[in-house]
Design a protein around this motif. Structure first.
Motif, PDB file in Angstrom:
ATOM      1  N   ARG A 276       0.970  -1.414   0.062  1.00 16.79           N
ATOM      2  CA  ARG A 276       0.113   0.032   0.009  1.00 16.79           C
ATOM      3  C   ARG A 276       0.902   1.277  -0.005  1.00 16.79           C
ATOM      4  NH1 ARG A 276       0.115   2.180   5.075  1.00 16.79           N
ATOM      5  NH2 ARG A 276       0.656   0.588   6.928  1.00 16.79           N
ATOM      6  N   GLU A 277       0.421   2.351  -0.150  1.00 19.45           N
ATOM      7  CA  GLU A 277       0.923   3.610  -0.257  1.00 19.45           C
ATOM      8  C   GLU A 277       1.119   4.244   1.234  1.00 19.45           C
ATOM      9  OE1 GLU A 277      -1.017   6.236  -2.744  1.00 19.45           O
ATOM     10  OE2 GLU A 277      -0.927   5.121  -4.520  1.00 19.45           O
ATOM     11  N   LEU A 278       2.026   5.252   1.146  1.00 25.06           N
ATOM     12  CA  LEU A 278       2.293   5.864   2.614  1.00 25.06           C
ATOM     13  C   LEU A 278       1.018   6.655   2.865  1.00 25.06           C
ATOM     14  CD1 LEU A 278       4.177   6.734   4.778  1.00 25.06           C
ATOM     15  CD2 LEU A 278       4.969   8.275   3.461  1.00 25.06           C
ATOM     16  N   THR A 279       0.461   6.849   4.083  1.00 21.98           N
ATOM     17  CA  THR A 279      -0.639   7.537   4.582  1.00 21.98           C
ATOM     18  C   THR A 279      -0.318   8.570   5.749  1.00 21.98           C
ATOM     19  OG1 THR A 279      -1.344   5.813   6.173  1.00 21.98           O
ATOM     20  CG2 THR A 279      -2.228   5.597   4.006  1.00 21.98           C
ATOM     21  N   VAL A 280      -1.215   9.499   5.865  1.00 21.43           N
ATOM     22  CA  VAL A 280      -1.379  10.543   6.772  1.00 21.43           C
ATOM     23  C   VAL A 280      -0.976   9.677   8.405  1.00 21.43           C
ATOM     24  CG1 VAL A 280      -2.309  12.418   8.156  1.00 21.43           C
ATOM     25  CG2 VAL A 280      -2.379  12.230   5.604  1.00 21.43           C
ATOM     26  N   ALA A 281      -1.738   8.650   8.368  1.00 24.02           N
ATOM     27  CA  ALA A 281      -1.765   7.923   9.633  1.00 24.02           C
ATOM     28  C   ALA A 281      -0.304   7.281   9.873  1.00 24.02           C
ATOM     29  CB  ALA A 281      -2.738   6.760   9.784  1.00 24.02           C
ATOM     30  N   ASP A 282       0.468   6.810   8.949  1.00 20.99           N
ATOM     31  CA  ASP A 282       1.723   6.155   9.062  1.00 20.99           C
ATOM     32  C   ASP A 282       2.781   7.296   9.464  1.00 20.99           C
ATOM     33  OD1 ASP A 282       0.750   3.737   8.124  1.00 20.99           O
ATOM     34  OD2 ASP A 282       1.183   4.313   5.955  1.00 20.99           O
ATOM     35  N   VAL A 283       2.465   8.528   8.928  1.00 20.66           N
ATOM     36  CA  VAL A 283       3.329   9.681   9.089  1.00 20.66           C
ATOM     37  C   VAL A 283       3.199  10.099  10.819  1.00 20.66           C
ATOM     38  CG1 VAL A 283       4.093  11.869   8.894  1.00 20.66           C
ATOM     39  CG2 VAL A 283       3.612  10.609   7.027  1.00 20.66           C
ATOM     40  N   GLN A 284       1.801  10.104  11.016  1.00 23.34           N
ATOM     41  CA  GLN A 284       1.754  10.710  12.473  1.00 23.34           C
ATOM     42  C   GLN A 284       2.131   9.558  13.499  1.00 23.34           C
ATOM     43  OE1 GLN A 284      -2.353  11.746  12.329  1.00 23.34           O
ATOM     44  NE2 GLN A 284      -2.097  13.820  11.760  1.00 23.34           N
ATOM     45  N   ALA A 285       2.189   8.215  12.902  1.00 24.56           N
ATOM     46  CA  ALA A 285       2.540   7.182  13.950  1.00 24.56           C
ATOM     47  C   ALA A 285       4.157   7.176  14.390  1.00 24.56           C
ATOM     48  CB  ALA A 285       2.189   5.955  13.233  1.00 24.56           C
ATOM     49  N   VAL A 286       4.652   8.213  13.495  1.00 24.76           N
ATOM     50  CA  VAL A 286       6.069   7.891  13.987  1.00 24.76           C
ATOM     51  C   VAL A 286       6.607   9.139  14.181  1.00 24.76           C
ATOM     52  CG1 VAL A 286       7.001   6.140  12.489  1.00 24.76           C
ATOM     53  CG2 VAL A 286       6.897   8.325  11.574  1.00 24.76           C
ATOM     54  N   ILE A 287       5.811  10.449  14.010  1.00 25.72           N
ATOM     55  CA  ILE A 287       6.143  11.917  14.155  1.00 25.72           C
ATOM     56  C   ILE A 287       4.933  12.458  14.794  1.00 25.72           C
ATOM     57  CG2 ILE A 287       7.204  14.140  13.292  1.00 25.72           C
ATOM     58  CD1 ILE A 287       8.342  12.669  11.169  1.00 25.72           C
ATOM     59  N   ASN A 288       5.082  13.356  15.717  1.00 27.56           N
ATOM     60  CA  ASN A 288       3.833  13.757  16.535  1.00 27.56           C
ATOM     61  C   ASN A 288       3.733  15.209  15.894  1.00 27.56           C
ATOM     62  OD1 ASN A 288       1.772  14.593  17.974  1.00 27.56           O
ATOM     63  ND2 ASN A 288       3.129  15.130  19.765  1.00 27.56           N
ATOM     64  N   ILE A 289       2.837  15.236  14.586  1.00 32.38           N
ATOM     65  CA  ILE A 289       2.743  16.486  13.930  1.00 32.38           C
ATOM     66  C   ILE A 289       0.815  16.299  13.636  1.00 32.38           C
ATOM     67  CG2 ILE A 289       4.934  16.802  12.826  1.00 32.38           C
ATOM     68  CD1 ILE A 289       3.841  15.319  10.484  1.00 32.38           C
ATOM     69  N   SER A 290       0.750  17.732  13.010  1.00 31.81           N
ATOM     70  CA  SER A 290      -0.489  17.787  12.747  1.00 31.81           C
ATOM     71  C   SER A 290      -0.945  17.255  11.317  1.00 31.81           C
ATOM     72  CB  SER A 290      -0.948  19.291  12.439  1.00 31.81           C
ATOM     73  OG  SER A 290      -0.309  19.873  11.520  1.00 31.81           O
ATOM     74  N   GLY A 291      -2.222  16.991  11.257  1.00 28.89           N
ATOM     75  CA  GLY A 291      -2.526  16.398   9.989  1.00 28.89           C
ATOM     76  C   GLY A 291      -2.284  17.024   8.550  1.00 28.89           C
ATOM     77  N   GLU A 292      -2.189  18.457   8.417  1.00 33.36           N
ATOM     78  CA  GLU A 292      -1.966  19.230   7.509  1.00 33.36           C
ATOM     79  C   GLU A 292      -0.529  19.070   7.295  1.00 33.36           C
ATOM     80  OE1 GLU A 292      -2.055  23.770   6.113  1.00 33.36           O
ATOM     81  OE2 GLU A 292      -2.722  23.283   8.090  1.00 33.36           O
ATOM     82  N   LEU A 293       0.400  19.033   8.379  1.00 31.80           N
ATOM     83  CA  LEU A 293       1.710  18.904   7.969  1.00 31.80           C
ATOM     84  C   LEU A 293       2.188  17.391   7.711  1.00 31.80           C
ATOM     85  CD1 LEU A 293       3.612  20.881  10.975  1.00 31.80           C
ATOM     86  CD2 LEU A 293       3.486  21.424   8.579  1.00 31.80           C
ATOM     87  N   ALA A 294       1.282  16.537   8.135  1.00 32.57           N
ATOM     88  CA  ALA A 294       1.357  14.996   7.563  1.00 32.57           C
ATOM     89  C   ALA A 294       1.097  15.011   6.094  1.00 32.57           C
ATOM     90  CB  ALA A 294       0.680  14.255   8.449  1.00 32.57           C
ATOM     91  N   GLU A 295       0.120  15.657   5.792  1.00 27.93           N
ATOM     92  CA  GLU A 295      -0.460  15.694   4.285  1.00 27.93           C
ATOM     93  C   GLU A 295       0.748  15.949   3.629  1.00 27.93           C
ATOM     94  OE1 GLU A 295      -4.029  17.562   3.893  1.00 27.93           O
ATOM     95  OE2 GLU A 295      -5.273  15.955   4.853  1.00 27.93           O
ATOM     96  N   ARG A 296       1.238  17.086   3.842  1.00 24.72           N
ATOM     97  CA  ARG A 296       2.267  17.792   2.656  1.00 24.72           C
ATOM     98  C   ARG A 296       3.735  16.872   2.918  1.00 24.72           C
ATOM     99  NH1 ARG A 296       3.545  23.490   5.367  1.00 24.72           N
ATOM    100  NH2 ARG A 296       5.135  23.356   3.852  1.00 24.72           N
ATOM    101  N   ILE A 297       3.931  16.091   4.129  1.00 20.11           N
ATOM    102  CA  ILE A 297       4.850  15.073   3.961  1.00 20.11           C
ATOM    103  C   ILE A 297       4.748  14.014   3.185  1.00 20.11           C
ATOM    104  CG2 ILE A 297       6.315  13.423   5.250  1.00 20.11           C
ATOM    105  CD1 ILE A 297       6.184  15.595   7.615  1.00 20.11           C
ATOM    106  N   VAL A 298       3.300  13.436   3.025  1.00 13.64           N
ATOM    107  CA  VAL A 298       3.119  12.409   2.240  1.00 13.64           C
ATOM    108  C   VAL A 298       2.968  12.524   0.881  1.00 13.64           C
ATOM    109  CG1 VAL A 298       0.899  11.063   1.656  1.00 13.64           C
ATOM    110  CG2 VAL A 298       1.619  11.354   3.963  1.00 13.64           C
ATOM    111  N   ALA A 299       2.515  14.124   0.754  1.00 19.07           N
ATOM    112  CA  ALA A 299       2.594  14.536  -0.901  1.00 19.07           C
ATOM    113  C   ALA A 299       4.233  14.854  -1.314  1.00 19.07           C
ATOM    114  CB  ALA A 299       1.863  15.978  -1.133  1.00 19.07           C
ATOM    115  N   ASP A 300       5.033  15.031  -0.367  1.00 19.81           N
ATOM    116  CA  ASP A 300       6.274  15.177  -0.775  1.00 19.81           C
ATOM    117  C   ASP A 300       7.120  14.050  -1.035  1.00 19.81           C
ATOM    118  OD1 ASP A 300       8.855  16.817  -1.207  1.00 19.81           O
ATOM    119  OD2 ASP A 300       9.519  16.303   0.864  1.00 19.81           O
ATOM    120  N   TYR A 301       6.650  12.555  -0.190  1.00 25.70           N
ATOM    121  CA  TYR A 301       7.518  11.590  -0.315  1.00 25.70           C
ATOM    122  C   TYR A 301       6.616  10.489  -1.444  1.00 25.70           C
ATOM    123  CZ  TYR A 301      10.723  12.490   3.142  1.00 25.70           C
ATOM    124  OH  TYR A 301      11.760  13.069   3.983  1.00 25.70           O
ATOM    125  N   THR A 302       5.538  11.055  -2.074  1.00 28.16           N
ATOM    126  CA  THR A 302       4.864  10.392  -2.939  1.00 28.16           C
ATOM    127  C   THR A 302       4.355  10.986  -4.009  1.00 28.16           C
ATOM    128  OG1 THR A 302       2.635  10.357  -1.811  1.00 28.16           O
ATOM    129  CG2 THR A 302       4.082   8.248  -1.294  1.00 28.16           C
TER     130      THR A 302
END
Length: 309
Positions: A276-302
């Motif tokens: 599967r692809e990288l999701t916002v929940a995956d990012v928030q599971a390893v880094i304590n950040i908000s959903g908006e920043l998590a979406e930007r990281i997901v978009a940056d890495y996929t």
């Protein structure tokens, strides 16, 4: 008439005595560091040990000469110097004293390592040697009490009784001095080693855990109004995409510190292994950040469902 130079500014009261005191203070300051040096302490202890033992061995030898004469008189009796017994009698007391000194030297060695000679014959043998020397020195002085009272000398009897005890005491003290001196030297080196270990531990900073953001990094990624222990705010609702097709430009995510980059890459690899692809929940599971920043990281890495290398 000789005129004294006038002191400059900031040098009021700089007399010759003050200068001498300043030199003494500077010398004492340097001596303070040298006195604590374990090598210097070891040299001083060893020097005093040698002087002390040299004096004790000298007086011990004098005492052995005196006790040897008493033992020789007791054993030789009326024999003359032409009789081998007269000469053999001189070796008895040095033999007893030599055995005692050898035993006590070994006792000093094991005492310096914290081991006690707890065998019963260890103490018995030392007492037998002392009693034998004392008996052979005192008996010839007490014989006149039963044969010729006028020939009895109380002072000689006392000296012949006390000198063997002093010799035995010196033989006991010499090994103890050797053991205590060695123990003091080893203790000084041990304290110096412990101080060096403490100083080295103070200068070494603890390494940060990999994959875990530092407090400063977490504060930068935390949205305003939220503490580090509060859960991230929910992501805003998605707006419907416009019907008109327009070229989309991928928004690059924030520049992350190396530990966080490593954590995100690990989450992306884990998601890829699960198909599967990288999701916002995956990012928030390893880094304590908000959903908006998590979406930007997901978009940056996929990009379009394909991971960015």
């Amino acid at each position: 008439m000789r005129v004294r130079p006038r002191p400059q500014d900031g040098q009021e009261g700089e007399t010759r005595r003050v200068g001498k005191l300043r030199k003494r203070i500077a010398e004492a300051t340097r001596l303070r560091g040298l006195v604590r040096n374990p090598d210097l302490n070891a040299v001083e202890i060893e020097r005093h040990r040698r002087r002390t033992l040299a004096g004790l061995w000298f007086f011990l030898a004098l005492g052995l000469v005196f006790t040897s004469a008493g033992v020789q008189k007791f054993l030789a009796g009326k024999a003359t110097f032409t009789d081998p017994l007269w000469w053999a009698a001189w070796t008895v007391e040095p033999m007893f004293a030599g055995l005692l000194i050898v035993l006590l030297n070994f006792e000093a060695l094991i005492l310096s390592h914290g081991i006690e000679p707890d065998h019963q014959w260890w103490s018995r043998l030392k007492r037998v040697l002392l009693v034998a020397t004392l008996f052979m020195n005192v008996i010839p002085q007490l014989v006149p009490l039963f044969t010729d009272w006028d020939a009895f000398n109380p002072g000689s009897a006392f000296v012949h009784a006390i000198v063997p005890v002093i010799v035995y005491g010196l033989a006991e003290v010499i090994p103890v001095i050797q053991a205590r001196a060695r123990q003091a030297i080893l203790q000084g080196y041990e304290q110096a080693d412990q101080s060096e270990q403490v100083d080295q531990a103070d200068h070494e900073a603890p390494s940060p855990q990999e994959g875990v953001p530092s407090p400063a990094e977490a504060a930068l990624l935390q949205p305003r109004g939220l503490g580090p222990d509060q859960p991230p705010a929910p992501s805003p609702p998605q707006e419907p995409a416009p019907t008109q097709k327009s070229p989309t430009v991928a928004k690059r995510g924030p520049n992350l510190p190396p530990p966080m980059v490593k954590a995100v890459l690990g989450a992306r690899s884990k998601a890829a292994a699960q198909g599967r692809e990288l999701t916002v929940a995956d990012v928030q599971a390893v880094i304590n950040i908000s959903g908006e920043l998590a979406e930007r990281i997901v978009a940056d890495y996929t990009t379009n469902g394909h991971p960015v290398a």
